[in-house]
Design an enzyme around this catalytic site. Structure first.
Site, PDB file in Angstrom:
ATOM      1  N   GLU A 105       0.784  -1.228   0.000  1.00 51.99           N
ATOM      2  CA  GLU A 105       0.000   0.000   0.000  1.00 51.99           C
ATOM      3  C   GLU A 105       0.819   1.282   0.000  1.00 51.99           C
ATOM      4  OE1 GLU A 105      -3.374   0.268  -0.125  1.00 51.99           O
ATOM      5  OE2 GLU A 105      -3.496  -1.887  -0.401  1.00 51.99           O
ATOM      6  N   SER A 490     -40.323 -37.835  40.808  1.00 49.31           N
ATOM      7  CA  SER A 490     -39.784 -38.232  42.116  1.00 49.31           C
ATOM      8  C   SER A 490     -38.567 -37.418  42.532  1.00 49.31           C
ATOM      9  CB  SER A 490     -39.418 -39.719  42.105  1.00 49.31           C
ATOM     10  OG  SER A 490     -40.574 -40.511  41.985  1.00 49.31           O
TER      11      SER A 490
END
Length: 859
Positions: A105, A490
């Site tokens: 770049e 239960s």
């Protein structure tokens, strides 16, 4: 002097004067141009300056950072937000990453002042020739300025603003700071913002771990992220990578060997998710929902970090145990068949995999729930093995040991005979699921229709240390741990027994196990609860009844020995709401509705000695700068925080004061408490004692018998003596439960169908849920010393008659020790032997049926 010579000298003089005049004119024009350019630059600056933001405001512009969720030991659970971003400093950037972006770049980045004159000249030339600016040439600093403050329109005025702003940024920040800002800000495609997030998205690596080829790939993406990213086009990405590597090589950033190796590095074209380190999606969704309530839409962009109460080791154990348990359940119910089937001709089989029809290749790439793997059967052999094709064209073999379980599924309650050959189960072209085995081979698998949940809570403060709400979050986001309200069956009985103890009963209270018929307007029918076996066992002590999960004893205990109102008021102290507490006899059999999280909270209260702790998931919330925004302050169990009388205990003797010699003698073991040092315990959020420690201890002790010799005895495979627990099976076996605990951890397991249909014959809590709990606890408690609630003050152990529950006479046989509150030891008159009305002539209690736990029947 010769005439011609004079003429030549005159011409030279004339030419010299002309040259001087030209030079003067050129210098003048140059000066005028310089002044003009300078004036133009100054004018241009003053023209755009009013619209330029201050460069230092970059520091104040928040980047959109997703919500990140962690376990309490620092493992990443989830990252939620549209933009994936991981901030890094310059020091965290590998040098070859910096070199790649500079080469691609802006090769003069570290020397120019933010503007590169060559780019400016190129822009002027394009403007003069075309009247527009179409090429790049912007420095990294200019690109940073544009992405923070400006648009991407190709206008000369925008270019001017970009250039001046870049210069201002260079004056405000160092080159290293600018590079870090740039690489954190830029978009890399596929929702990845910043180079660190891009490394995870494209390579599933931390930024520090990527190589030169991967760095060049990321640098090559920037000019056009949507076209150059390797997921969209590996060819485009490879072309751009070659360009960047060439620039790095030309600039001397990489040598010949590195260049050659990077150029031949395979281009990966795959999209990865966040680098999740701990699988807890149901918890992540709970956190996301809560954060949205607190912070709104900023939850997804403002960089919040949430630390949960999860323990990574326990969460992994919950995931593993639940998935294995559900897969084992579905194997017991029979094989439902392949996912789908395709036609496989010899011509297709002869091709290289890359030339197979794309539809078949895509089938192998589809998502496989619950960690399973998709495979295609290419052949079934006479030796009862099958050849498999896996993702990417890999091949493997499925042995007979992984196939022979596959009885043909008929319905949820019925399956066919065991297969004798692999061809009865599989055929070429079948697309199937497989799973790895501990032997290193594959086994045939299928996605369970049944679902489940595991919740584990720390009894000390209510921290939810593990939670999973289903087999696979991707295919079903319904969180059964929190949102499924089911009959606990239960597994609810310990709370009934706790209420019975509170209202005068003892573990030795004898209750008649006999038929009971009740007319109830609330139940809208005559209610005839029964035991699973259909048998009745006559007079039974409470301890034995809980151990064997006897329904009729629980009903009589509630209705005739406690009272429904008394029971409801007592059980509310464990954190249950109205849905779990029907005001009728079915309460005794857990016929209300409770979530696994509700049950875990109740069991945690039993485990910690009766202190009301509240479950919590979020431990802390941090802002984007790491500042703490919230910290949980849960009520904790702290007996030492509560003043007591007397202040000291010397030996077994309570004392309000100690002599100097007595203080010296106990100094090594003395621990201050709220009575002796109240200033040490100020401001502590103490969990209230809602159930007496004596009551909790007695229930714990009875539940230990459930594990040692009752319906929960499979838990004895763990080889521990500190575990209390209870199985549970709801009406018609629609739900299977097991809850268990010691003083450090309380865990609930639930299994059932989302459509609330019965599981199947034989699928009770002891067979379906308990093995999942055992597998979880095997991992969770590995290396953890035994720890159970110590016997509190006010409890005594008494030798009693096994049949009557009365204190034993001297020399009496058939006796056992039982524990009581010291103010509630039964007093019995001598009675003659009572005949057993149910003809249990042997006098021996029947063993609990491991696979036939008492299943509730309401009608």
């Amino acid at each position: 002097m010769h005439k011609s010579t004079k003429k030549e000298l005159g011409l030279r003089h004339i030419r010299r004067h002309k040259l001087i005049r030209v030079l003067i004119v050129m210098l003048g024009l140059g000066a005028i141009s310089g002044i003009g350019v300078t004036a133009g630059v100054i004018g241009a600056y003053y023209y755009v300056q009013p619209g330029l933001p201050a460069a230092e405001t970059i520091r104040d512009i928040p980047l959109q950072i997703p919500l990140r969720i962690f376990s309490r030991d620092g493992y990443l659970i989830s990252e939620i937000g549209e933009r994936r971003r991981i901030l890094v400093t310059y020091d965290e950037l590998p040098q070859h990453v910096v070199d790649a972006f500079v080469a691609a770049e802006d090769q003069r980045f570290f020397v120019h002042p933010g503007i590169d004159y060559r780019g400016i000249v190129r822009a002027f030339v394009q403007l003069a020739m075309t009247g527009d600016i179409s090429s790049g040439g912007s420095t990294l600093t200019q690109q940073l300025a544009r992405d923070y403050f400006l648009t991407r329109e190709q206008k000369f005025a925008r270019k001017l603003r970009e250039a001046f702003l870049a210069y201002k940024i260079e004056q405000e920040f160092t080159k290293e700071q600018i590079m870090a800002l740039f690489l954190n800000k830029m978009f890399f495609g596929q929702r990845a913002y910043g180079v660190a997030a891009a490394a995870q998205v494209y390579f599933n690596k931390n930024l520090a771990d990527i190589n030169a080829a991967e760095a060049a790939t990321l640098a090559g993406v920037l000019p056009a992220p949507s076209r150059y990213n390797p997921v969209y086009s590996a060819a485009n990405a490879e072309m751009r990578r070659g360009y960047v590597l060439g620039r790095m090589h030309d600039l001397g950033y990489i040598d010949d060997n590195t260049y050659d190796e990077a150029m031949t590095w395979e281009m990966e074209s795959r999209l990865y998710g966040a680098a999740v380190e701990l699988n807890a999606p149901y918890v992540a969704e709970m956190v996301r929902s809560e954060m949205l309530k607190r912070y709104g839409e900023g939850t997804y962009t403002d960089g919040y970090q949430v630390v949960t109460a999860l323990d990574s080791r326990l969460q992994k154990a919950a995931n593993y145990s639940l998935r294995n348990g559900l897969l084992e359940f579905t194997r017991r119910r029979g094989y439902r068949g392949p996912i789908s089937s395709v036609d496989l001709s010899d011509e297709i089989l002869a091709r290289p995999f890359t030339e197979w029809p794309i539809g078949i290749r895509e089938m192998l790439e589809q998502y496989a729930p619950g960690g399973l793997t998709v495979a295609l059967v290419t052949a079934v052999h006479e030796n009862n093995t099958a050849s498999l094709l896996l993702r990417g064209g890999k091949t493997d073999t499925l042995p007979w040991s992984g196939i022979r379980w596959a009885n043909r599924f008929i319905d949820r309650d019925t399956f066919g005979p065991a297969p004798e050959t692999a061809a009865e189960v599989l055929a070429p072209g079948d697309l199937i699921y497989i799973m790895p085995t501990t032997k290193g081979s594959w086994a045939l698998a299928q996605v369970p229709e049944v679902q489940g949940a595991v919740v584990s809570i720390d009894p000390f403060d209510g921290a939810v240390t593990a939670l999973t709400g289903g087999f696979d979050f991707t295919t079903s986001k319904f969180n059964r741990a929190r949102q499924a309200y089911r009959q606990p069956g239960s597994s609810f009985k310990p709370f009934i027994y706790s209420a019975a103890l509170e209202y005068g009963n003892t573990p030795a209270t004898v209750v008649l196990d006999a038929p009971v018929v009740i007319n109830s307007s609330e139940l809208e029918a005559v209610w005839r609860p029964i035991n699973y076996s259909g048998r009745f066992y006559g007079p039974t002590r409470m301890r034995e009844a809980l151990k064997r999960s006897m329904n009729l004893v629980s009903v009589r205990l509630l209705l005739f020995e406690t009272g429904i109102g008394n029971a409801v008021r007592h059980i509310e102290k464990f954190g249950f709401g109205d849905a779990a507490l029907p005001r009728n006899g079915s309460l005794a059999l857990g016929a209300g509705a409770a979530s696994p999280l509700d049950m875990a909270q109740g069991y945690a209260t039993l485990a910690n000695g009766g202190h009301a702790v509240k479950p919590y998931i979020i431990d802390a919330i941090y802002g984007p700068e790491g500042e703490m925004l919230y910290r949980a302050d849960p009520a904790i169990v702290c007996d030492a925080c509560v003043p007591r009388e007397p202040a000291f205990t010397y030996g077994d003797e309570p004392k309000d004061e100690l002599t100097l010699d007595e203080m010296v003698e106990i100094a090594a073991v003395y621990q201050p408490d709220a009575t002796t040092a109240p200033e040490l315990f100020e401001g502590i959020n103490i969990a209230p004692q809602t159930v007496s420690p004596q009551n909790a201890f007695l229930v714990q002790d009875m539940m230990r018998d459930v594990v040692r010799a009752g319906t929960g005895r499979r838990a004895m495979a763990l080889g521990r003596n500190d575990l209390s627990g209870k199985t549970g099976t709801s009406n018609d076996r629609r739900d299977a439960w097991f809850g268990g605990f010691n003083a450090d951890i309380a865990t609930i397991v639930w299994v059932g169908y989302d459509d609330d249909l019965p599981l199947a014959r034989g699928e009770e809590g002891s067979r379906t849920a308990l093995p999942i709990w055992v597998e979880f606890s095997r991992i969770a408690l590995k290396g953890v010393p035994e720890h159970q609630m110590p016997m509190p003050d006010g409890i005594v152990s008494v030798l009693i008659d096994r049949e009557s529950g009365c204190p034993a006479r001297a020399g009496q046989r058939n006796v056992i020790f039982e524990v009581f509150r010291e103010d509630n030891v039964p007093e019995c008159e001598a009675t003659e032997e009572v005949l057993d009305p149910f003809n249990n002539a042997s006098g021996i209690d029947p063993e609990p049926e491991e696979e036939k736990e008492e299943s509730e029947s309401l009608f």
